[in-house]
Design a protein around this motif. Structure first.
Motif, PDB file in Angstrom:
ATOM      1  N   ALA A  99      40.115  35.831  41.945  1.00 25.80           N
ATOM      2  CA  ALA A  99      39.903  35.532  40.429  1.00 25.80           C
ATOM      3  C   ALA A  99      38.405  35.167  39.851  1.00 25.80           C
ATOM      4  CB  ALA A  99      40.453  34.146  40.240  1.00 25.80           C
ATOM      5  N   SER A 100      37.839  35.389  40.456  1.00 17.10           N
ATOM      6  CA  SER A 100      36.651  35.279  39.748  1.00 17.10           C
ATOM      7  C   SER A 100      36.408  36.984  39.480  1.00 17.10           C
ATOM      8  CB  SER A 100      35.520  34.837  41.530  1.00 17.10           C
ATOM      9  OG  SER A 100      33.992  35.359  41.041  1.00 17.10           O
ATOM     10  N   VAL A 101      36.301  37.697  40.111  1.00 18.74           N
ATOM     11  CA  VAL A 101      35.864  39.060  39.610  1.00 18.74           C
ATOM     12  C   VAL A 101      36.425  39.708  38.790  1.00 18.74           C
ATOM     13  CG1 VAL A 101      34.467  39.929  41.640  1.00 18.74           C
ATOM     14  CG2 VAL A 101      37.087  40.676  41.246  1.00 18.74           C
ATOM     15  N   MET A 102      38.070  38.991  38.720  1.00 20.40           N
ATOM     16  CA  MET A 102      39.328  39.978  37.688  1.00 20.40           C
ATOM     17  C   MET A 102      38.716  38.575  35.902  1.00 20.40           C
ATOM     18  SD  MET A 102      40.540  42.019  38.189  1.00 20.40           S
ATOM     19  CE  MET A 102      41.445  41.896  37.229  1.00 20.40           C
ATOM     20  N   ARG A 103      37.552  37.408  35.908  1.00 23.95           N
ATOM     21  CA  ARG A 103      37.558  37.328  34.989  1.00 23.95           C
ATOM     22  C   ARG A 103      37.074  38.056  33.419  1.00 23.95           C
ATOM     23  NH1 ARG A 103      32.811  33.537  36.381  1.00 23.95           N
ATOM     24  NH2 ARG A 103      32.569  34.587  38.478  1.00 23.95           N
ATOM     25  N   GLY A 104      37.376  37.709  32.821  1.00 26.40           N
ATOM     26  CA  GLY A 104      37.215  38.495  31.168  1.00 26.40           C
ATOM     27  C   GLY A 104      37.639  39.646  31.115  1.00 26.40           C
ATOM     28  N   THR A 105      38.480  40.336  32.415  1.00 26.38           N
ATOM     29  CA  THR A 105      39.079  41.808  32.080  1.00 26.38           C
ATOM     30  C   THR A 105      40.784  41.705  31.426  1.00 26.38           C
ATOM     31  OG1 THR A 105      40.571  41.800  34.429  1.00 26.38           O
ATOM     32  CG2 THR A 105      38.168  42.121  34.186  1.00 26.38           C
ATOM     33  N   GLY A 106      41.112  40.665  30.653  1.00 25.04           N
ATOM     34  CA  GLY A 106      42.579  40.608  30.225  1.00 25.04           C
ATOM     35  C   GLY A 106      43.395  40.506  31.294  1.00 25.04           C
ATOM     36  N   VAL A 107      43.076  39.778  31.910  1.00 22.43           N
ATOM     37  CA  VAL A 107      44.516  39.043  33.060  1.00 22.43           C
ATOM     38  C   VAL A 107      44.702  37.201  32.633  1.00 22.43           C
ATOM     39  CG1 VAL A 107      43.276  39.903  35.224  1.00 22.43           C
ATOM     40  CG2 VAL A 107      42.837  37.761  34.869  1.00 22.43           C
TER      41      VAL A 107
END
Length: 688
Positions: free
Chosen positions: A247-255
């Motif tokens: 959840a932390s590292v996927m922020r801002g990637t379109g999830v």
């Protein structure tokens, strides 16, 4: 199109300076609807003041040009201080909309000054006059800023520049707002308390309180701004660790579509590159470095490159060690958890053992404030009758050793919905002898608010952060300059972290630590064996810490050391560009993500550290060398430790002088030489 300027009625709290002590904004009287008219009126008022300076028939002098510029914008300063505080610390949809509306207007406002050839001509005329040191430096900074802003460009290029600046301001505001949305969207909502095994009772209660605060049941794990999340070190549920890390590292990637930052950051990077070329620079990083103490990107690259290889080697050694402890291959979400196990086994210490001894109130009173009293003689007295801008915000009055009033310190320690992640300091009022103002400074942290009646227990990293941010506060509080634009922490970006990093040393000082590290229930001091272990474990994990920091710093440079046509054009290519940049810099490690990945790197795409994130370690060179000064050459008290004499020297030479001259000259005055990098290499274990 400029909106109509609403009339600012006398009952608007911004219409006149606050009558509260030190001109603290009257937050109890300020409502959201006061901000827009005050900002628009303030913009118009200062534009009129600038026009009067530009058209003044009298020959340019200090009073009618420099001092007039410094005096201008009183209403705008008052309104901006509150608006920026609200949007960073308690934003809602209405405030975000106002921030977005005003962003291009504020950009155009800055251009109206720095692209005004008439005012620049008056400044140029002053260059022939004999001025005192601080005034001469003020003139130097104005002339430099006008040139760097594009005042010498022709009309057509100036129009291009205005358009670029306006669009960039909109995009940077949008990026910052999306990062905050990503923090909220990425929070993990749990109903099964058993999944929280490993967390202390007070932490679990805090997660329950966080859920309640958001109007839901169960438990809510809210995200922190960096890639690594503090709870990863404690959670025994490996799957939950994976979920939290992801959840932390996927922020801002379109999830989450509302917080996808990829297209925004690509346009920001491209427009910054175009603006740099328009202004005559190879790239945006060159433009930024020129204005710092580094001077050139070559100097920045040399230092970062010198540190990268040994940092990664240390990180790999740590990874191998953790894999042995784990008994097999590990993943990135295992690192903090296993490192805590190792720390506990080898040093008999971990955060769960420390936290009962690190209660916020005592850390502040007997740690942060006590160290400042020992060094500088100041005292802080809480003023509960002075309202803060949100629930839990506290105000202290700061006084000199003889009781002379110095300013106000505002502490905002808890996370809340709509608050930016991380920690920072900012001013509500800048110190200035010209304006007769004393400082009002704010520290922000993002601690989890405990359940009602429960103590706020800190991790060791949060203790260090509290001391760090108060170092920034001291830089603002001790400012003793004439001109507001040179006040306090208004120094080059790669110097501003230096005083705050130095202040971290007092968190580890044995005498100071013995005062604040006491059990929150019994008052018993931290056991000697824990104290020894804490201080002895200082270098443990430096490979990871240095590598994750350098990853972010080099990623920042990668986005800004290219021309506009060398950047990706598709949002899907953002991750590939970032990965290649880390590989080429020799800082890529599969288990150590950058402290901030591109898609939530608010420092560089929304927070004013663009091409300047290197400044933390650049400043740490000065910091480590200064810590050595305190232990060797600084004057000592009878107990053999630095005290008032050492503090007074540091205050007079560095903390009080703001940007009234070249900051590196202040440093040379303190040390008698340029900074030596060796103490930093020793501190970070990079000498082998």
């Amino acid at each position: 199109m400029t909106p109509d300027v609403p009339t600012l009625t006398a009952d608007n709290p911004f219409a006149a300076p606050s009558t509260l002590p030190y001109e603290l904004p009257d937050f109890a009287a300020i409502r959201h609807e006061h901000l827009r008219p005050a900002m628009l009126a303030g913009l118009a008022e200062q534009r009129a003041e600038w026009e009067a300076i530009a058209t003044d028939p009298a020959a340019p002098d200090v009073a009618n040009t420099l001092e007039a510029l410094e005096r201008s914008g009183g209403l705008l300063r008052r309104a901006t201080a509150v608006l920026d505080t609200y949007t960073s610390s308690r934003a809602d949809d209405a405030l975000r909309a106002l921030e977005a509306e005003l962003a291009p207007l504020r950009s155009a406002h800055r251009d109206a000054l720095y692209l005004d050839r008439r005012i620049f001509a008056r400044l140029e005329a002053l260059a022939e006059q004999d001025l005192d040191g601080e005034t001469a430096w003020l003139l130097h900074t104005y002339r430099k800023d006008f040139v760097r802003a594009g005042v010498r460009l022709g009309d057509e290029k100036q129009e291009q520049l205005r358009s670029l600046n306006s669009r960039l301001t909109v995009l940077e505001t949008e990026f910052a707002q999306r990062v905050v949305k990503a923090l909220d969207a990425g929070a993990l909502h749990l109903r099964d308390a058993e999944r929280l095994t490993g967390l202390s009772e007070d932490t679990v209660a805090g997660l329950a309180q966080a859920a309640t605060d958001r109007g839901t049941d169960g438990y809510l794990i809210t995200l922190q701004l960096p890639s690594q999340q503090a709870l990863l070190a404690q959670l025994t549920d490996r799957e939950l660790r994976r979920e939290l890390y992801t959840a932390s590292v996927m922020r801002g990637t379109g999830v989450d579509a509302e917080s996808d930052t990829r297209a925004t950051l690509l346009e920001i990077a491209r427009l910054r590159a175009e603006r740099a070329r328009l202004l005559g620079y190879e790239h945006h990083a060159a433009y930024v470095a020129e204005d710092g103490t580094a001077g050139t990107t070559a100097a920045v690259n040399e230092m970062l490159g010198r540190l990268a290889a040994p940092a990664v080697a240390n990180a790999q050694a740590e990874a191998t060690d953790l894999a042995e402890v784990h008994g097999g291959p590990i993943e990135a979400w295992d690192w903090s958890y296993l490192a805590e196990k190792v720390r506990q086994e080898r040093f008999s210490i971990d955060d769960s053992v420390l936290r009962p001894y690190l209660e916020l109130e005592r850390v502040l009173r007997d740690g942060v404030f006590h160290a400042a009293r020992r060094l500088y003689g100041i005292t802080l007295t809480e003023r509960p009758e002075l309202a803060g801008y949100a629930d839990g915000v506290r105000v202290w009055e700061v006084a000199e050793e003889d009781g002379t009033p110095l300013g106000l310190f505002v502490g905002d320690y808890y996370a809340r919905e709509g608050k930016h992640g991380g920690a920072w300091m900012h001013n509500l009022v800048d110190q200035s002898h010209l304006l007769g103002q004393r400082p009002v400074v704010v520290n922000n942290l993002n601690l989890t608010r405990p359940a009602p009646g429960e103590p706020t227990l800190l991790t060791w990293d949060e203790v260090i952060t509290a001391f760090h941010e108060f170092g920034h506060a001291l830089h603002g509080l001790f400012s003793n300059v004439r001109y507001p634009s040179l006040s306090g922490a208004n120094v080059p970006r790669d110097f501003v972290e230096y005083p705050s990093q130095v202040n971290e040393m007092w968190a580890r000082d044995p005498e100071v630590l013995a005062r604040y590290a006491r059990h929150h229930e019994t008052g018993e001091p931290l056991p000697e064996e824990l104290l020894t272990a804490l201080l002895g474990s200082a270098q443990y994990g430096e490979g990871f810490a240095t590598t994750e920091y350098l990853g972010a710093a080099l990623l920042d440079q990668a986005w800004h050391q290219v021309g506009p046509h060398d950047l990706p054009t598709s949002a899907e290519d953002v991750e590939d560009f970032s990965a290649r940049a880390l590989e080429q810099a020799g800082i890529a490690h599969p288990l150590v993500p950058p402290r901030y990945r591109s898609t939530y790197f608010n420092h560089t795409f929304g927070g004013g550290y663009d091409a300047g994130y290197y400044s933390y370690i650049w400043s740490e060179v000065l910091d480590a060398d200064t810590v050595e000064w305190f232990s060797t050459d600084a004057p000592k008290e009878e107990d053999g430790r630095p005290g008032r004499a050492a503090g007074q020297r540091f205050r007079e030479v560095l903390l009080s002088r703001g940007h009234s001259a070249d900051p590196l000259d202040f440093y040379r005055e303190l040390r008698g030489r340029d900074a030596d990098i060796r103490p930093l290499l020793v501190r970070r274990g990079l000498t082998g």
